[in-house]
Motif scaffolding. Structure first.
Motif, PDB file in Angstrom:
ATOM      1  N   VAL A  50     -11.966  -9.743   9.391  1.00 32.67           N
ATOM      2  CA  VAL A  50     -11.214  -9.052  10.132  1.00 32.67           C
ATOM      3  C   VAL A  50      -9.902  -8.769   9.887  1.00 32.67           C
ATOM      4  O   VAL A  50      -9.364  -9.100   8.961  1.00 32.67           O
ATOM      5  CB  VAL A  50     -11.236  -9.472  11.855  1.00 32.67           C
ATOM      6  CG1 VAL A  50     -12.663  -9.906  12.252  1.00 32.67           C
ATOM      7  CG2 VAL A  50     -10.631 -10.690  11.783  1.00 32.67           C
ATOM      8  N   MET A  51      -9.334  -7.867  10.811  1.00 36.87           N
ATOM      9  CA  MET A  51      -7.881  -7.393  10.336  1.00 36.87           C
ATOM     10  C   MET A  51      -7.031  -8.040  11.383  1.00 36.87           C
ATOM     11  O   MET A  51      -7.197  -8.105  12.783  1.00 36.87           O
ATOM     12  CB  MET A  51      -7.675  -5.882  10.291  1.00 36.87           C
ATOM     13  CG  MET A  51      -8.212  -5.156   9.124  1.00 36.87           C
ATOM     14  SD  MET A  51      -7.946  -3.338   9.459  1.00 36.87           S
ATOM     15  CE  MET A  51      -6.025  -3.444   9.024  1.00 36.87           C
ATOM     16  N   VAL A  52      -5.929  -8.650  10.950  1.00 38.12           N
ATOM     17  CA  VAL A  52      -4.988  -9.292  11.542  1.00 38.12           C
ATOM     18  C   VAL A  52      -3.538  -8.505  11.325  1.00 38.12           C
ATOM     19  O   VAL A  52      -3.292  -8.893  10.226  1.00 38.12           O
ATOM     20  CB  VAL A  52      -4.750 -10.891  11.492  1.00 38.12           C
ATOM     21  CG1 VAL A  52      -3.606 -11.395  12.660  1.00 38.12           C
ATOM     22  CG2 VAL A  52      -6.251 -11.331  11.915  1.00 38.12           C
ATOM     23  N   GLY A  53      -3.154  -7.767  12.313  1.00 42.30           N
ATOM     24  CA  GLY A  53      -2.089  -7.025  11.774  1.00 42.30           C
ATOM     25  C   GLY A  53      -2.517  -6.103  10.917  1.00 42.30           C
ATOM     26  O   GLY A  53      -3.463  -5.373  11.177  1.00 42.30           O
ATOM     27  N   LYS A  54      -1.880  -5.931   9.801  1.00 40.73           N
ATOM     28  CA  LYS A  54      -2.122  -4.899   8.684  1.00 40.73           C
ATOM     29  C   LYS A  54      -3.279  -5.343   7.516  1.00 40.73           C
ATOM     30  O   LYS A  54      -3.712  -4.811   6.711  1.00 40.73           O
ATOM     31  CB  LYS A  54      -1.089  -4.201   8.013  1.00 40.73           C
ATOM     32  CG  LYS A  54      -0.541  -3.208   8.911  1.00 40.73           C
ATOM     33  CD  LYS A  54      -1.202  -2.074   9.154  1.00 40.73           C
ATOM     34  CE  LYS A  54      -0.321  -1.057   9.837  1.00 40.73           C
ATOM     35  NZ  LYS A  54      -0.826   0.172  10.154  1.00 40.73           N
ATOM     36  N   GLU A 115      -5.385   1.637   5.021  1.00 38.36           N
ATOM     37  CA  GLU A 115      -4.221   2.050   5.908  1.00 38.36           C
ATOM     38  C   GLU A 115      -3.132   1.536   5.090  1.00 38.36           C
ATOM     39  O   GLU A 115      -1.995   2.047   5.396  1.00 38.36           O
ATOM     40  CB  GLU A 115      -4.270   0.942   7.016  1.00 38.36           C
ATOM     41  CG  GLU A 115      -5.084   1.380   8.052  1.00 38.36           C
ATOM     42  CD  GLU A 115      -5.301   0.384   9.270  1.00 38.36           C
ATOM     43  OE1 GLU A 115      -4.583  -0.608   9.313  1.00 38.36           O
ATOM     44  OE2 GLU A 115      -6.203   0.859  10.341  1.00 38.36           O
ATOM     45  N   THR A 116      -3.029   1.070   4.004  1.00 36.33           N
ATOM     46  CA  THR A 116      -2.056   0.765   3.164  1.00 36.33           C
ATOM     47  C   THR A 116      -2.098   1.304   2.056  1.00 36.33           C
ATOM     48  O   THR A 116      -1.184   1.655   1.095  1.00 36.33           O
ATOM     49  CB  THR A 116      -1.945  -0.646   2.803  1.00 36.33           C
ATOM     50  OG1 THR A 116      -3.161  -1.087   1.980  1.00 36.33           O
ATOM     51  CG2 THR A 116      -1.879  -1.701   4.004  1.00 36.33           C
ATOM     52  N   ASN A 117      -3.284   2.175   1.429  1.00 32.45           N
ATOM     53  CA  ASN A 117      -3.389   3.093   0.393  1.00 32.45           C
ATOM     54  C   ASN A 117      -4.365   4.161   0.450  1.00 32.45           C
ATOM     55  O   ASN A 117      -5.609   3.742   0.307  1.00 32.45           O
ATOM     56  CB  ASN A 117      -3.757   2.026  -0.895  1.00 32.45           C
ATOM     57  CG  ASN A 117      -3.748   2.800  -2.283  1.00 32.45           C
ATOM     58  OD1 ASN A 117      -3.692   3.970  -2.180  1.00 32.45           O
ATOM     59  ND2 ASN A 117      -4.200   2.192  -3.261  1.00 32.45           N
ATOM     60  N   ALA A 149     -14.697   7.982   2.742  1.00 38.04           N
ATOM     61  CA  ALA A 149     -13.988   7.725   3.969  1.00 38.04           C
ATOM     62  C   ALA A 149     -12.457   8.218   3.453  1.00 38.04           C
ATOM     63  O   ALA A 149     -11.885   8.561   4.254  1.00 38.04           O
ATOM     64  CB  ALA A 149     -13.841   6.243   4.236  1.00 38.04           C
ATOM     65  N   ALA A 150     -12.234   7.684   2.497  1.00 41.88           N
ATOM     66  CA  ALA A 150     -10.558   7.961   2.001  1.00 41.88           C
ATOM     67  C   ALA A 150     -10.672   9.459   1.945  1.00 41.88           C
ATOM     68  O   ALA A 150      -9.344  10.228   2.052  1.00 41.88           O
ATOM     69  CB  ALA A 150     -10.364   7.344   0.608  1.00 41.88           C
TER      70      ALA A 150
END
Length: 162
Positions: A50-54, A115-117, A149-150
């Motif tokens: 899962v994601m916690v923050g980023k 989200e980061t790249n 998706a990207a």
């Protein structure tokens, strides 16, 4: 036993549990969010991602007490069966799921990457996704789904440059 206030998929939730309870158990048992799966319980398969923050995290290893004020996102927070999110739609279109057990974790790890790249190379996708395992062997379809998706989220420039 303590009360923990969590932000799950944009909604405030309170749970009464022991602080060392894995986030995965809280999501599945207390909040009925069954997207993240129990695979190995040792942080070796990624089915519970899962994601916690980023950050993409292995929720089977993360005690609920360490979540703090960071928002938690699960695959249920990206879309639904009737209106899938971009990554979910890409995984469907590329037929990336065979048995489907790993896919929620794969999607969440891919979400953290994009989200980061926003323009990852195929090698960056492979490296980022390497921790998540697919026993059905659909890794190439998963790679294509993340690439799709990207490109949908961040279309390449007209000259083909990313």
């Amino acid at each position: 036993m303590s009360t923990y206030s969590l932000n799950i998929n944009g909604h405030a939730q309170s749970v009464d549990t022991d602080g060392d309870t894995p986030l995965l158990y809280v999501l599945r048992e207390d909040l009925q969010l069954s997207g993240a799966k129990f695979g190995c319980g040792l942080g070796q398969c990624g089915a519970c991602t899962v994601m916690v923050g980023k950050d993409a995290v292995l929720s089977c290893l993360m005690p609920v007490s360490l979540v703090g004020s960071r928002p938690v996102r699960t695959v249920e927070g990206l879309g639904s069966a009737s209106t899938p999110g971009v990554l979910q739609r890409a995984f469907i279109d590329e037929q990336a799921a065979q048995c489907g057990y790993c896919i929620a974790g794969m999607i969440m790890r891919a979400q953290a990457l994009l989200e980061t790249n926003p323009h990852p190379t195929d090698e960056e996708i492979r490296r980022h996704m390497a921790i998540n395992l697919c026993r059905c062997g659909t890794h190439m379809r998963i790679l294509r789904a993340v690439r799709r998706a990207a490109d949908l989220l961040h279309p390449p420039a007209k000259d083909g440059q990313r």
